[in-house]
Design a protein around this motif. Sequence first.
Motif, PDB file in Angstrom:
ATOM      1  N   LEU A 102       0.802  -1.225   0.000  1.00 30.82           N
ATOM      2  CA  LEU A 102       0.000   0.000   0.000  1.00 30.82           C
ATOM      3  C   LEU A 102       0.836   1.277   0.000  1.00 30.82           C
ATOM      4  O   LEU A 102       0.330   2.348  -0.328  1.00 30.82           O
ATOM      5  CB  LEU A 102      -0.929   0.023   1.217  1.00 30.82           C
ATOM      6  CG  LEU A 102      -1.824  -1.204   1.437  1.00 30.82           C
ATOM      7  CD1 LEU A 102      -2.788  -0.928   2.571  1.00 30.82           C
ATOM      8  CD2 LEU A 102      -2.578  -1.549   0.164  1.00 30.82           C
ATOM      9  N   PRO A 124      -0.778   3.667  -3.257  1.00 29.58           N
ATOM     10  CA  PRO A 124      -2.194   3.351  -3.008  1.00 29.58           C
ATOM     11  C   PRO A 124      -2.773   3.927  -1.718  1.00 29.58           C
ATOM     12  O   PRO A 124      -3.917   4.408  -1.721  1.00 29.58           O
ATOM     13  CB  PRO A 124      -2.199   1.824  -2.984  1.00 29.58           C
ATOM     14  CG  PRO A 124      -1.099   1.432  -3.907  1.00 29.58           C
ATOM     15  CD  PRO A 124      -0.030   2.463  -3.688  1.00 29.58           C
ATOM     16  N   ALA A 125      -2.030   3.886  -0.618  1.00 29.48           N
ATOM     17  CA  ALA A 125      -2.566   4.416   0.646  1.00 29.48           C
ATOM     18  C   ALA A 125      -2.885   5.902   0.516  1.00 29.48           C
ATOM     19  O   ALA A 125      -3.926   6.378   1.004  1.00 29.48           O
ATOM     20  CB  ALA A 125      -1.567   4.176   1.778  1.00 29.48           C
ATOM     21  N   LYS A 127      -3.499   7.532  -2.363  1.00 32.52           N
ATOM     22  CA  LYS A 127      -4.603   7.691  -3.313  1.00 32.52           C
ATOM     23  C   LYS A 127      -5.948   7.340  -2.689  1.00 32.52           C
ATOM     24  O   LYS A 127      -6.980   7.897  -3.062  1.00 32.52           O
ATOM     25  CB  LYS A 127      -4.362   6.805  -4.536  1.00 32.52           C
ATOM     26  CG  LYS A 127      -3.144   7.205  -5.366  1.00 32.52           C
ATOM     27  CD  LYS A 127      -2.872   6.178  -6.449  1.00 32.52           C
ATOM     28  CE  LYS A 127      -1.597   6.485  -7.228  1.00 32.52           C
ATOM     29  NZ  LYS A 127      -1.289   5.421  -8.216  1.00 32.52           N
ATOM     30  N   ALA A 128      -5.943   6.409  -1.725  1.00 32.36           N
ATOM     31  CA  ALA A 128      -7.193   5.968  -1.099  1.00 32.36           C
ATOM     32  C   ALA A 128      -7.652   6.908   0.012  1.00 32.36           C
ATOM     33  O   ALA A 128      -8.707   6.688   0.615  1.00 32.36           O
ATOM     34  CB  ALA A 128      -7.014   4.559  -0.539  1.00 32.36           C
ATOM     35  N   LYS A 180     -11.424  -0.028  -0.033  1.00 35.21           N
ATOM     36  CA  LYS A 180     -10.772  -1.014  -0.895  1.00 35.21           C
ATOM     37  C   LYS A 180      -9.560  -0.360  -1.571  1.00 35.21           C
ATOM     38  O   LYS A 180      -9.660   0.738  -2.110  1.00 35.21           O
ATOM     39  CB  LYS A 180     -11.751  -1.533  -1.945  1.00 35.21           C
ATOM     40  CG  LYS A 180     -12.839  -2.440  -1.365  1.00 35.21           C
ATOM     41  CD  LYS A 180     -13.705  -3.022  -2.458  1.00 35.21           C
ATOM     42  CE  LYS A 180     -14.759  -3.972  -1.865  1.00 35.21           C
ATOM     43  NZ  LYS A 180     -15.616  -4.563  -2.925  1.00 35.21           N
ATOM     44  N   VAL A 181      -8.451  -1.066  -1.517  1.00 39.63           N
ATOM     45  CA  VAL A 181      -7.197  -0.544  -2.068  1.00 39.63           C
ATOM     46  C   VAL A 181      -6.580  -1.613  -2.967  1.00 39.63           C
ATOM     47  O   VAL A 181      -6.603  -2.803  -2.637  1.00 39.63           O
ATOM     48  CB  VAL A 181      -6.198  -0.172  -0.945  1.00 39.63           C
ATOM     49  CG1 VAL A 181      -4.991   0.541  -1.530  1.00 39.63           C
ATOM     50  CG2 VAL A 181      -6.870   0.692   0.111  1.00 39.63           C
ATOM     51  N   ARG A 183      -3.278  -3.224  -4.421  1.00 40.17           N
ATOM     52  CA  ARG A 183      -1.840  -3.286  -4.146  1.00 40.17           C
ATOM     53  C   ARG A 183      -1.033  -2.883  -5.383  1.00 40.17           C
ATOM     54  O   ARG A 183      -1.419  -3.169  -6.511  1.00 40.17           O
ATOM     55  CB  ARG A 183      -1.421  -4.693  -3.724  1.00 40.17           C
ATOM     56  CG  ARG A 183      -1.961  -5.133  -2.367  1.00 40.17           C
ATOM     57  CD  ARG A 183      -1.391  -6.490  -2.004  1.00 40.17           C
ATOM     58  NE  ARG A 183      -1.847  -6.962  -0.704  1.00 40.17           N
ATOM     59  CZ  ARG A 183      -2.826  -7.854  -0.530  1.00 40.17           C
ATOM     60  NH1 ARG A 183      -3.462  -8.350  -1.599  1.00 40.17           N
ATOM     61  NH2 ARG A 183      -3.174  -8.245   0.690  1.00 40.17           N
TER      62      ARG A 183
END
Length: 580
Positions: A102, A124-125, A127-128, A180-181, A183
């Motif tokens: 993430l 990802p972390a 962006k989420a 929801k992320v 990877r």
Amino acid sequence: MKRLTKRSHIVKLLVGLVVGVLFMAFTFVKDDFFEIGKNLEIFSALYRQVSMTYVEDVNPNLLMKKGINAMLEELDPYTEFVPESDLDDFRLRYINTQYAGLGAKIVSLEDKSIQIAEIFEAYPAHKAGLEVGDEIIRINGQAVKGMTSEDVSHLLKGEEGTVIELGIKKNLTGTLENIKVIRQNIIQPNVSYSTTLPGNIGYIKLDKFLTGAADEVRKAILEMRRTAPLKGLVLDLRDNGGGILQESVKIVNFFVRQGQEVVFQQGRHGDNRFTYITKQAPLALQLPLVVLINERSASASEIVAGALQDLDRAVVIGKKSFGKGLVQQTYRLPYNNLVKVTVAKYYTPSGRCIQALDYAHKDNRGKAIKINDSLITEFSTVNGRKVYNGDGISPDIEINEQAQSMIVQELKNKFLISGYANQYYHKHSSLKDLQSFRLSDEDYSDFLTYLSAHNFTYSTRSEKALQYLRSELEKESRSEQVADELKVLAQKIRSHKNRDLVLYKEYIKGQLEEEIASRYYFQKGRYRVALTKDEATKKAQQILAATDMLVYNNVLSGKGNYHIIGKPKVHLASAEPLNN
């Protein structure tokens, strides 16, 4: 004829000596193999017997792992067994920092909850919409409270492109969200930050020497050169624990001529020696260079700093380095296990080994002792400056960084500096100028209010020592005899403690400013703010920016106080000067 007879006798004598030496060597090897084989048989029989007949159920894998670890602990902290289950973590620590996940660091708090401690930009972390301070409640439906941060980290990693569902408790609002992320491959760079400082002084922060470190340093230098010619370069190796030896050799190669010896390693046997020599034309042979080190600069960092110091190629600034002069090699074991073994010591170009602890000799508590004073030897750099073995790399110019006080340590451990940074971030939409960003006294008062609201308390070392003294006196039935004295002492300690938030105000403000900057500009923001206050970097800039380069040249030529570097207060032997 007599001459031939005499020569024949000499030949026979030499052959006899060679055969004798070979026989003795073979006998020693044979004896070693016999002892190894005998002990393996004993251990195998013991392990099988205990596993099969012990009164309680035994986990054979755990039993074996503990047995192996106990055996290796007798050697040194760097020789270690790596079971198949730990291979991914091993690669991340020692080889390559790429993984699928993430892009966030996590920590386990005192209440066993798992909190996000840092977010990496554009991963990802981020962006989420995850933020520092958010608590991870579940991963794919599995509750994580009570797990170790290592176990949770394993759950967060996986195959690139796979979806992971997180149950998150938001830091500021306390609301629960399911997120929801997807990877993604995460690459943690070796060079965490580079920039051109005022005066066209380049700056590179190198965190580790894993795969690609030298390429990243090269890229950073070339990128800075595209903007303007560099007057000098600061290579920051503080807090860099090392990595791959070959990467350190490549980095030294950027600054010294081709064919230069950088380091050699020597194993247990006399013929087990390997020398590392620069193989490429240099990238910046004439560029004035400063290397920053501290007590957490180790291994490959010390190879770079030590080689450049021995070759009088760079001024070393900071604090004495860690003192790890040991080389490890990894070997494959059956069933996809590994063992990392210390196989040699390394030596810088002057011939010194900077290993500080002697793991072959330990005190009565089983702790390795410092290298014996009788083994401390004086060596010479190319220009004849005096340097020493057995205790890390001593800087040419020492900078005493402010020691972190107990209160700052506790504020960090309780995540109160981090928590206030979150609050500040949500109250202020932007930070326009990082170079001039400073918290006001009003902001600091707001921070003190934040601490009160979170019931901040902590115990100083002196309070803990006093509590220990009380308990010992009670055991001896003497506490009543000194009760008044203890009470007065406790009041004095408490009085000093209550002033800590005022006494360390500027240092705490600095830590807050760095943490707040990271909320807006991630790790780059933290570094940009930190560098404006960093004494070692300021000293490096001052030396490199000087028109006459007087201090720089005096250091490398060994004039005045710069002729002897880090001389220990012991009787010394001398080594031959380094000719180059």
